[in-house]
Motif scaffolding. Structure first.
Motif, PDB file in Angstrom:
ATOM      1  N   LEU A 170       0.821  -1.208   0.000  1.00 31.25           N
ATOM      2  CA  LEU A 170       0.000   0.000   0.000  1.00 31.25           C
ATOM      3  C   LEU A 170       0.855   1.257   0.000  1.00 31.25           C
ATOM      4  CD1 LEU A 170      -2.493  -1.175   2.786  1.00 31.25           C
ATOM      5  CD2 LEU A 170      -2.736  -1.466   0.311  1.00 31.25           C
ATOM      6  N   GLY A 171       0.755   2.038  -1.070  1.00 27.60           N
ATOM      7  CA  GLY A 171       1.445   3.318  -1.114  1.00 27.60           C
ATOM      8  C   GLY A 171       2.325   3.469  -2.341  1.00 27.60           C
ATOM      9  N   PRO A 172       2.773   4.708  -2.611  1.00 30.42           N
ATOM     10  CA  PRO A 172       3.542   5.006  -3.830  1.00 30.42           C
ATOM     11  C   PRO A 172       5.044   4.815  -3.655  1.00 30.42           C
ATOM     12  CG  PRO A 172       3.010   7.036  -2.712  1.00 30.42           C
ATOM     13  CD  PRO A 172       2.392   5.933  -1.885  1.00 30.42           C
ATOM     14  N   PHE A 173       5.463   3.644  -3.264  1.00 26.37           N
ATOM     15  CA  PHE A 173       6.884   3.363  -3.064  1.00 26.37           C
ATOM     16  C   PHE A 173       7.306   2.220  -3.986  1.00 26.37           C
ATOM     17  CE2 PHE A 173       4.325   1.091   0.040  1.00 26.37           C
ATOM     18  CZ  PHE A 173       4.702  -0.217  -0.184  1.00 26.37           C
ATOM     19  N   THR A 174       8.580   1.866  -3.925  1.00 23.77           N
ATOM     20  CA  THR A 174       9.128   0.858  -4.832  1.00 23.77           C
ATOM     21  C   THR A 174       9.516  -0.404  -4.075  1.00 23.77           C
ATOM     22  OG1 THR A 174       9.964   2.536  -6.360  1.00 23.77           O
ATOM     23  CG2 THR A 174      10.981   0.355  -6.478  1.00 23.77           C
ATOM     24  N   VAL A 175       9.143  -1.533  -4.637  1.00 22.04           N
ATOM     25  CA  VAL A 175       9.608  -2.838  -4.159  1.00 22.04           C
ATOM     26  C   VAL A 175      10.717  -3.270  -5.114  1.00 22.04           C
ATOM     27  CG1 VAL A 175       8.982  -5.233  -3.687  1.00 22.04           C
ATOM     28  CG2 VAL A 175       7.329  -3.395  -3.241  1.00 22.04           C
ATOM     29  N   GLY A 176      11.933  -3.409  -4.590  1.00 26.18           N
ATOM     30  CA  GLY A 176      13.108  -3.628  -5.422  1.00 26.18           C
ATOM     31  C   GLY A 176      13.124  -4.962  -6.151  1.00 26.18           C
ATOM     32  N   LYS A 177      14.021  -5.070  -7.107  1.00 28.02           N
ATOM     33  CA  LYS A 177      14.139  -6.268  -7.937  1.00 28.02           C
ATOM     34  C   LYS A 177      14.321  -7.529  -7.092  1.00 28.02           C
ATOM     35  CE  LYS A 177      16.187  -4.024 -12.002  1.00 28.02           C
ATOM     36  NZ  LYS A 177      17.378  -3.973 -12.883  1.00 28.02           N
ATOM     37  N   ASN A 178      13.620  -8.579  -7.512  1.00 25.71           N
ATOM     38  CA  ASN A 178      13.752  -9.914  -6.908  1.00 25.71           C
ATOM     39  C   ASN A 178      13.387  -9.954  -5.427  1.00 25.71           C
ATOM     40  OD1 ASN A 178      14.759 -11.069  -9.377  1.00 25.71           O
ATOM     41  ND2 ASN A 178      16.708 -10.060  -8.936  1.00 25.71           N
ATOM     42  N   ALA A 179      12.647  -8.960  -4.963  1.00 21.94           N
ATOM     43  CA  ALA A 179      12.191  -8.982  -3.573  1.00 21.94           C
ATOM     44  C   ALA A 179      11.066  -9.997  -3.418  1.00 21.94           C
ATOM     45  CB  ALA A 179      11.725  -7.597  -3.144  1.00 21.94           C
ATOM     46  N   ARG A 180      10.883 -10.471  -2.186  1.00 18.74           N
ATOM     47  CA  ARG A 180       9.828 -11.424  -1.862  1.00 18.74           C
ATOM     48  C   ARG A 180       8.986 -10.846  -0.730  1.00 18.74           C
ATOM     49  NH1 ARG A 180      11.993 -12.720  -5.825  1.00 18.74           N
ATOM     50  NH2 ARG A 180      12.909 -14.726  -6.406  1.00 18.74           N
ATOM     51  N   ILE A 181       7.676 -10.854  -0.918  1.00 25.62           N
ATOM     52  CA  ILE A 181       6.766 -10.381   0.123  1.00 25.62           C
ATOM     53  C   ILE A 181       5.937 -11.567   0.583  1.00 25.62           C
ATOM     54  CG2 ILE A 181       4.833  -8.851   0.650  1.00 25.62           C
ATOM     55  CD1 ILE A 181       5.987  -6.895  -1.391  1.00 25.62           C
ATOM     56  N   GLY A 182       6.015 -11.868   1.865  1.00 24.78           N
ATOM     57  CA  GLY A 182       5.369 -13.053   2.407  1.00 24.78           C
ATOM     58  C   GLY A 182       3.853 -12.948   2.441  1.00 24.78           C
ATOM     59  N   SER A 183       3.217 -14.093   2.556  1.00 21.45           N
ATOM     60  CA  SER A 183       1.756 -14.157   2.605  1.00 21.45           C
ATOM     61  C   SER A 183       1.210 -13.325   3.762  1.00 21.45           C
ATOM     62  CB  SER A 183       1.310 -15.612   2.768  1.00 21.45           C
ATOM     63  OG  SER A 183       1.711 -16.374   1.656  1.00 21.45           O
ATOM     64  N   ASN A 184       0.158 -12.558   3.467  1.00 21.14           N
ATOM     65  CA  ASN A 184      -0.577 -11.753   4.450  1.00 21.14           C
ATOM     66  C   ASN A 184       0.238 -10.606   5.049  1.00 21.14           C
ATOM     67  OD1 ASN A 184      -3.023 -13.312   4.288  1.00 21.14           O
ATOM     68  ND2 ASN A 184      -1.987 -14.899   5.470  1.00 21.14           N
ATOM     69  N   ALA A 185       1.406 -10.325   4.501  1.00 18.74           N
ATOM     70  CA  ALA A 185       2.172  -9.171   4.973  1.00 18.74           C
ATOM     71  C   ALA A 185       1.461  -7.881   4.572  1.00 18.74           C
ATOM     72  CB  ALA A 185       3.580  -9.194   4.385  1.00 18.74           C
ATOM     73  N   VAL A 186       1.675  -6.833   5.365  1.00 18.19           N
ATOM     74  CA  VAL A 186       1.169  -5.501   5.028  1.00 18.19           C
ATOM     75  C   VAL A 186       2.380  -4.589   4.901  1.00 18.19           C
ATOM     76  CG1 VAL A 186      -0.249  -3.553   5.743  1.00 18.19           C
ATOM     77  CG2 VAL A 186      -1.011  -5.888   6.230  1.00 18.19           C
ATOM     78  N   VAL A 187       2.675  -4.186   3.671  1.00 17.41           N
ATOM     79  CA  VAL A 187       3.889  -3.423   3.378  1.00 17.41           C
ATOM     80  C   VAL A 187       3.499  -1.991   3.041  1.00 17.41           C
ATOM     81  CG1 VAL A 187       5.968  -3.304   1.957  1.00 17.41           C
ATOM     82  CG2 VAL A 187       4.949  -5.528   2.500  1.00 17.41           C
ATOM     83  N   THR A 188       4.084  -1.031   3.765  1.00 15.91           N
ATOM     84  CA  THR A 188       3.737   0.379   3.560  1.00 15.91           C
ATOM     85  C   THR A 188       4.959   1.256   3.327  1.00 15.91           C
ATOM     86  OG1 THR A 188       3.757   0.736   5.964  1.00 15.91           O
ATOM     87  CG2 THR A 188       1.628   0.203   4.942  1.00 15.91           C
ATOM     88  N   LYS A 189       6.115   0.638   3.120  1.00 14.03           N
ATOM     89  CA  LYS A 189       7.321   1.417   2.833  1.00 14.03           C
ATOM     90  C   LYS A 189       8.214   0.637   1.877  1.00 14.03           C
ATOM     91  CE  LYS A 189       9.555  -0.171   7.103  1.00 14.03           C
ATOM     92  NZ  LYS A 189      10.154   0.260   8.389  1.00 14.03           N
ATOM     93  N   ALA A 190       9.179   1.335   1.308  1.00 12.84           N
ATOM     94  CA  ALA A 190      10.022   0.763   0.261  1.00 12.84           C
ATOM     95  C   ALA A 190      10.719  -0.513   0.727  1.00 12.84           C
ATOM     96  CB  ALA A 190      11.052   1.790  -0.188  1.00 12.84           C
ATOM     97  N   VAL A 191      10.887  -1.429  -0.217  1.00 13.65           N
ATOM     98  CA  VAL A 191      11.559  -2.702   0.044  1.00 13.65           C
ATOM     99  C   VAL A 191      12.822  -2.754  -0.815  1.00 13.65           C
ATOM    100  CG1 VAL A 191      11.372  -5.214  -0.099  1.00 13.65           C
ATOM    101  CG2 VAL A 191       9.365  -3.843   0.534  1.00 13.65           C
ATOM    102  N   PRO A 192      13.982  -3.022  -0.225  1.00 11.50           N
ATOM    103  CA  PRO A 192      15.216  -3.074  -1.025  1.00 11.50           C
ATOM    104  C   PRO A 192      15.263  -4.291  -1.937  1.00 11.50           C
ATOM    105  CG  PRO A 192      15.657  -3.649   1.266  1.00 11.50           C
ATOM    106  CD  PRO A 192      14.236  -3.202   1.213  1.00 11.50           C
ATOM    107  N   GLU A 193      16.183  -4.273  -2.878  1.00  5.09           N
ATOM    108  CA  GLU A 193      16.344  -5.393  -3.800  1.00  5.09           C
ATOM    109  C   GLU A 193      16.712  -6.677  -3.052  1.00  5.09           C
ATOM    110  OE1 GLU A 193      19.069  -4.671  -6.953  1.00  5.09           O
ATOM    111  OE2 GLU A 193      18.069  -2.844  -7.648  1.00  5.09           O
TER     112      GLU A 193
END
Length: 260
Positions: free
Chosen positions: A133-156
């Motif tokens: 949720l939000g206007p940020f970037t999830v970096g290359k080859n990142a993995r977001i786990g099931s049911n996670a709530v992500v509200t800030k940028a994720v590094p590669e």
């Protein structure tokens, strides 16, 4: 557009071992149906036929259970596995070779116009039920786990889990939220500090505070013992007496009486 759709269908065979034939994929994969609709709807959106594009996207939503705004930008070989409940917002940008599972939301946190939804770079995988949720970037080859709530940028090359989402692994190495001092104290207490990486942040912060407090108490006790030893040369620092199971018997009996 047709070559892109061909790549989308081929990507199913690369990422779903259950896929057996092109006919099966074309007939039975709602994620494929949704992306076929979207490729067409996005063209309508670019041609400024926005009302028609929105109407067609709603038809696709009814048909597949997947809602993709026609304004969303989606790269090559995008794969939606299972698909039911996936929502992708208007200003979302998705790179190449991205995979999302059922129940994923790429949403916004603001009612303001402009960029409101996340950008997923190449090779990202978003697990079932995750909310980004939000206007940020999830970096290359990142993995977001099931049911996670992500509200800030994720590094590669990072793995994010939990609510709120936090990085627990990056570039193949586990990220430990404890200092060396805290980990050493945790070992003395019989507590695995590494296990806290899978706990909610509130729990992790509480345990950190307890470890810091325990460390401070240990330092005070050591100073007190040092002073006592200076005052009395016969003073001996002995280890604490180990507790036995029978020491807890009165407490257990009291608990049973209260329950009864």
């Amino acid at each position: 557009m047709f070559s892109q759709l061909k790549d989308d269908i081929k990507s199913v065979f690369d990422r779903d071992p259950a896929a057996r034939s092109w006919v099966e994929v074309l007939l039975n994969y709602p994620g494929v149906h949704a992306i076929i609709f979207h490729r067409f709807n996005h063209k309508l959106w670019q041609w400024n036929l926005k009302t028609l594009a929105r109407w067609s996207s709603q038809v696709a939503r009814w048909f597949t259970g997947i809602e993709i705004h026609p304004g969303a930008t989606i790269g090559k070989r995008f794969f939606i596995d299972h698909g039911m409940g996936v929502v992708i917002g208007e200003t979302a940008i998705i790179g190449d070779d991205v995979t999302v599972y059922q129940g994923v939301t790429l949403g916004g946190t603001s009612w303001e116009k402009g960029k409101r939804h996340p950008t997923l770079e190449d090779g990202v995988i978003v697990g079932a039920g995750a909310k980004v949720l939000g206007p940020f970037t999830v970096g290359k080859n990142a993995r977001i786990g099931s049911n996670a709530v992500v509200t800030k940028a994720v590094p590669e090359s990072a793995t994010v889990v939990g609510i709120p989402g936090r990085v627990v692994r990056q570039n193949g190495k586990k990220v430990v939220p404890f200092s060396d001092q805290q980990q050493e104290l945790a070992k003395k207490m019989g507590f695995d500090a590494y296990g806290v990486a899978d706990m909610p942040d509130v729990t992790a912060h509480a345990i950190k505070a307890l470890l810091d407090h325990q460390h401070a108490q240990d330092e005070r006790m050591e100073r007190m013992c040092g002073v006592l030893k200076q005052l009395d040369k016969n003073f001996k620092i002995e280890d604490a007496v180990a507790l036995k199971d029978e020491d807890f018997a009165p407490i257990e009996e009291s608990d049973q009486q209260n329950i009864g």
